[in-house]
Design a protein around this motif. Structure first.
Motif, PDB file in Angstrom:
ATOM      1  N   LEU A  13     -23.164  43.719 -52.066  1.00 21.99           N
ATOM      2  CA  LEU A  13     -22.392  44.311 -53.146  1.00 21.99           C
ATOM      3  C   LEU A  13     -22.900  43.828 -54.495  1.00 21.99           C
ATOM      4  CD1 LEU A  13     -20.053  46.070 -54.062  1.00 21.99           C
ATOM      5  CD2 LEU A  13     -18.529  44.111 -53.705  1.00 21.99           C
ATOM      6  N   ALA A  14     -23.278  42.565 -54.564  1.00 17.86           N
ATOM      7  CA  ALA A  14     -23.833  42.025 -55.806  1.00 17.86           C
ATOM      8  C   ALA A  14     -25.111  42.767 -56.189  1.00 17.86           C
ATOM      9  CB  ALA A  14     -24.110  40.531 -55.642  1.00 17.86           C
ATOM     10  N   ARG A  15     -25.950  43.073 -55.214  1.00 15.16           N
ATOM     11  CA  ARG A  15     -27.172  43.815 -55.491  1.00 15.16           C
ATOM     12  C   ARG A  15     -26.847  45.220 -55.990  1.00 15.16           C
ATOM     13  NH1 ARG A  15     -28.891  42.442 -50.309  1.00 15.16           N
ATOM     14  NH2 ARG A  15     -29.421  44.617 -49.831  1.00 15.16           N
ATOM     15  N   LEU A  16     -25.826  45.825 -55.403  1.00 14.81           N
ATOM     16  CA  LEU A  16     -25.428  47.166 -55.827  1.00 14.81           C
ATOM     17  C   LEU A  16     -24.960  47.172 -57.278  1.00 14.81           C
ATOM     18  CD1 LEU A  16     -23.438  48.915 -52.945  1.00 14.81           C
ATOM     19  CD2 LEU A  16     -25.380  49.839 -54.220  1.00 14.81           C
ATOM     20  N   VAL A  32     -23.578  59.672 -58.961  1.00 13.52           N
ATOM     21  CA  VAL A  32     -25.009  59.669 -59.280  1.00 13.52           C
ATOM     22  C   VAL A  32     -25.496  58.235 -59.440  1.00 13.52           C
ATOM     23  CG1 VAL A  32     -26.741  60.321 -61.010  1.00 13.52           C
ATOM     24  CG2 VAL A  32     -24.942  61.946 -60.354  1.00 13.52           C
ATOM     25  N   THR A  33     -24.718  57.435 -60.181  1.00  9.76           N
ATOM     26  CA  THR A  33     -25.074  56.018 -60.361  1.00  9.76           C
ATOM     27  C   THR A  33     -25.045  55.286 -59.031  1.00  9.76           C
ATOM     28  OG1 THR A  33     -24.335  55.893 -62.663  1.00  9.76           O
ATOM     29  CG2 THR A  33     -24.292  53.853 -61.398  1.00  9.76           C
ATOM     30  N   LEU A  34     -24.036  55.564 -58.220  1.00 10.56           N
ATOM     31  CA  LEU A  34     -23.932  54.872 -56.937  1.00 10.56           C
ATOM     32  C   LEU A  34     -25.134  55.174 -56.046  1.00 10.56           C
ATOM     33  CD1 LEU A  34     -22.500  53.187 -54.837  1.00 10.56           C
ATOM     34  CD2 LEU A  34     -21.066  55.157 -54.277  1.00 10.56           C
ATOM     35  N   ASP A  46     -24.986  55.112 -46.136  1.00 15.56           N
ATOM     36  CA  ASP A  46     -23.928  54.655 -45.241  1.00 15.56           C
ATOM     37  C   ASP A  46     -23.563  53.203 -45.509  1.00 15.56           C
ATOM     38  OD1 ASP A  46     -23.750  57.102 -44.032  1.00 15.56           O
ATOM     39  OD2 ASP A  46     -24.998  56.567 -42.293  1.00 15.56           O
ATOM     40  N   GLU A  47     -24.566  52.370 -45.774  1.00 13.15           N
ATOM     41  CA  GLU A  47     -24.289  50.965 -46.085  1.00 13.15           C
ATOM     42  C   GLU A  47     -23.508  50.844 -47.391  1.00 13.15           C
ATOM     43  OE1 GLU A  47     -27.996  48.433 -44.238  1.00 13.15           O
ATOM     44  OE2 GLU A  47     -28.428  49.763 -45.932  1.00 13.15           O
ATOM     45  N   ALA A  48     -23.894  51.650 -48.379  1.00 14.03           N
ATOM     46  CA  ALA A  48     -23.178  51.628 -49.659  1.00 14.03           C
ATOM     47  C   ALA A  48     -21.738  52.082 -49.479  1.00 14.03           C
ATOM     48  CB  ALA A  48     -23.897  52.518 -50.677  1.00 14.03           C
ATOM     49  N   ARG A  49     -21.537  53.111 -48.677  1.00 11.80           N
ATOM     50  CA  ARG A  49     -20.182  53.625 -48.455  1.00 11.80           C
ATOM     51  C   ARG A  49     -19.332  52.630 -47.688  1.00 11.80           C
ATOM     52  NH1 ARG A  49     -17.661  57.201 -51.329  1.00 11.80           N
ATOM     53  NH2 ARG A  49     -19.628  58.339 -51.406  1.00 11.80           N
ATOM     54  N   ARG A  50     -19.954  51.863 -46.805  1.00 11.88           N
ATOM     55  CA  ARG A  50     -19.201  50.832 -46.079  1.00 11.88           C
ATOM     56  C   ARG A  50     -18.681  49.779 -47.049  1.00 11.88           C
ATOM     57  NH1 ARG A  50     -20.462  45.942 -44.609  1.00 11.88           N
ATOM     58  NH2 ARG A  50     -22.675  46.209 -45.059  1.00 11.88           N
ATOM     59  N   LEU A  51     -19.503  49.408 -48.021  1.00 13.41           N
ATOM     60  CA  LEU A  51     -19.096  48.422 -49.015  1.00 13.41           C
ATOM     61  C   LEU A  51     -18.105  48.993 -50.014  1.00 13.41           C
ATOM     62  CD1 LEU A  51     -22.609  46.862 -49.720  1.00 13.41           C
ATOM     63  CD2 LEU A  51     -20.674  45.681 -48.660  1.00 13.41           C
ATOM     64  N   PRO A  53     -15.734  52.081 -50.007  1.00 10.28           N
ATOM     65  CA  PRO A  53     -15.144  53.260 -49.346  1.00 10.28           C
ATOM     66  C   PRO A  53     -14.736  54.360 -50.317  1.00 10.28           C
ATOM     67  CG  PRO A  53     -14.247  51.226 -48.438  1.00 10.28           C
ATOM     68  CD  PRO A  53     -15.050  50.843 -49.641  1.00 10.28           C
ATOM     69  N   ARG A  54     -14.285  53.983 -51.529  1.00  5.47           N
ATOM     70  CA  ARG A  54     -13.877  54.996 -52.511  1.00  5.47           C
ATOM     71  C   ARG A  54     -15.012  55.387 -53.445  1.00  5.47           C
ATOM     72  NH1 ARG A  54      -8.459  51.932 -54.432  1.00  5.47           N
ATOM     73  NH2 ARG A  54      -9.983  50.236 -54.304  1.00  5.47           N
ATOM     74  N   GLY A  55     -16.206  54.936 -53.139  1.00  7.33           N
ATOM     75  CA  GLY A  55     -17.361  55.340 -53.924  1.00  7.33           C
ATOM     76  C   GLY A  55     -17.476  54.642 -55.266  1.00  7.33           C
ATOM     77  N   ALA A  56     -17.764  55.427 -56.301  1.00  6.51           N
ATOM     78  CA  ALA A  56     -18.088  54.872 -57.605  1.00  6.51           C
ATOM     79  C   ALA A  56     -16.935  54.088 -58.224  1.00  6.51           C
ATOM     80  CB  ALA A  56     -18.516  55.996 -58.547  1.00  6.51           C
ATOM     81  N   VAL A  57     -15.702  54.495 -57.946  1.00  7.58           N
ATOM     82  CA  VAL A  57     -14.576  53.771 -58.525  1.00  7.58           C
ATOM     83  C   VAL A  57     -14.502  52.355 -57.963  1.00  7.58           C
ATOM     84  CG1 VAL A  57     -12.838  54.536 -56.839  1.00  7.58           C
ATOM     85  CG2 VAL A  57     -12.134  53.958 -59.167  1.00  7.58           C
ATOM     86  N   ASP A  58     -14.862  52.184 -56.694  1.00  5.89           N
ATOM     87  CA  ASP A  58     -14.926  50.834 -56.121  1.00  5.89           C
ATOM     88  C   ASP A  58     -16.077  50.038 -56.713  1.00  5.89           C
ATOM     89  OD1 ASP A  58     -12.703  50.874 -54.517  1.00  5.89           O
ATOM     90  OD2 ASP A  58     -13.770  51.456 -52.700  1.00  5.89           O
ATOM     91  N   LEU A  59     -17.140  50.712 -57.075  1.00  8.07           N
ATOM     92  CA  LEU A  59     -18.271  50.039 -57.719  1.00  8.07           C
ATOM     93  C   LEU A  59     -17.846  49.488 -59.077  1.00  8.07           C
ATOM     94  CD1 LEU A  59     -21.311  49.364 -57.549  1.00  8.07           C
ATOM     95  CD2 LEU A  59     -21.774  51.590 -58.610  1.00  8.07           C
ATOM     96  N   ALA A  60     -17.108  50.292 -59.850  1.00  6.81           N
ATOM     97  CA  ALA A  60     -16.613  49.824 -61.146  1.00  6.81           C
ATOM     98  C   ALA A  60     -15.626  48.678 -60.962  1.00  6.81           C
ATOM     99  CB  ALA A  60     -15.950  50.981 -61.895  1.00  6.81           C
ATOM    100  N   ALA A  61     -14.800  48.751 -59.918  1.00  6.01           N
ATOM    101  CA  ALA A  61     -13.853  47.668 -59.642  1.00  6.01           C
ATOM    102  C   ALA A  61     -14.588  46.383 -59.287  1.00  6.01           C
ATOM    103  CB  ALA A  61     -12.906  48.070 -58.519  1.00  6.01           C
TER     104      ALA A  61
END
Length: 241
Positions: A13-16, A32-34, A46-51, A53-61
């Motif tokens: 997740l840190a790398r993402l 697009v960013t994700l 699939d690995e990104a989605r596992r980390l 689940p809600r996509g880009a909003v989870d990335l911002a969180a």
């Protein structure tokens, strides 16, 4: 300095998050960013989605929670014992903004969490930041004050973030002045509450709300939402829990 529990960031997740930041300025916290971040971080969709689940909003969180962890680490290493308590709170908020670093990433995240369907998560994240600050500063309140402190600091932090996003003053000096004024406003409210509790004329009016608030308890364990419990009325012949 008390250090609250903070789960370590998952390495993948840190790398993402690291890979996403260069893309956020152009595409925001978006799918697009994700996808670009997953590619750059060497992760499959699939690995990104596992980390996330809600996509880009989870990335911002995840980006927001990283800032909380960095703030907690800085508070744990700092010696604030010579400061007034209000100045310790101001220092914690300042550390949190400095931990955010990338203002454009914060601006895009603020816009994302302002959307109605993301607003609950945005409020949850701000509450988590306020809770992390109070816990790190050694707050031991177990009653209604547990909530009022975090609610008040959430409002102060949110207002300061918005000011900081538009601040072009050297070293963000205007933001720190703004923060000091907001904390001073809070201190005035606290003084007013103390005056009411000490006033014979006003104490009676506040008696019923005080009895109700006395039943409110802080959560038994840390949670990410707006936690707490309202004890059931004691049964006759039994003490309340």
């Amino acid at each position: 300095m008390t250090q609250p529990h903070a789960a370590a960031e998952d390495p993948a997740l840190a790398r993402l998050v690291d890979a996403a930041l260069p893309h956020v300025a152009f595409d925001g916290w978006s799918e697009v960013t994700l996808r670009a971040a997953a590619r750059d971080a060497g992760l499959s969709p699939d690995e990104a989605r596992r980390l996330l689940p809600r996509g880009a909003v989870d990335l911002a969180a995840a980006f927001h929670r990283r800032g909380d962890r960095e703030m907690i680490a800085r508070l744990a290493a700092a010696d604030l014992s010579s400061l007034r308590f209000r100045d310790r709170v101001a220092s914690a908020v300042r550390y949190r903004l400095e931990a955010a670093g990338d203002r454009e990433a914060v601006r895009r995240a603020a816009a994302l969490f302002a959307l109605p369907h993301n607003a609950p998560l945005g409020a949850q994240l701000i509450w988590g930041t306020a809770d992390a600050i109070w816990t790190a500063l050694g707050d031991t309140s177990q009653d209604i004050n547990w909530y009022s402190k975090r609610a008040t600091l959430s409002a102060v932090y949110s207002a300061t973030v918005l000011y900081w996003l538009g601040d072009e003053s050297p070293d963000h000096a205007a933001t720190w002045d703004f923060l000091d004024r907001r904390i001073e406003d809070v201190m005035r409210i606290e003084k007013l509450k103390a005056q009411i509790s000490e006033s014979p004329a006003l104490k009676g009016l506040a008696a019923l709300p005080a009895r109700l608030f006395a039943r409110v308890r802080a959560p038994a364990a840390p949670r990410d939402d707006l936690p707490g419990r309202w004890p059931s009325p004691p049964r006759e012949g039994k003490e309340s829990p």
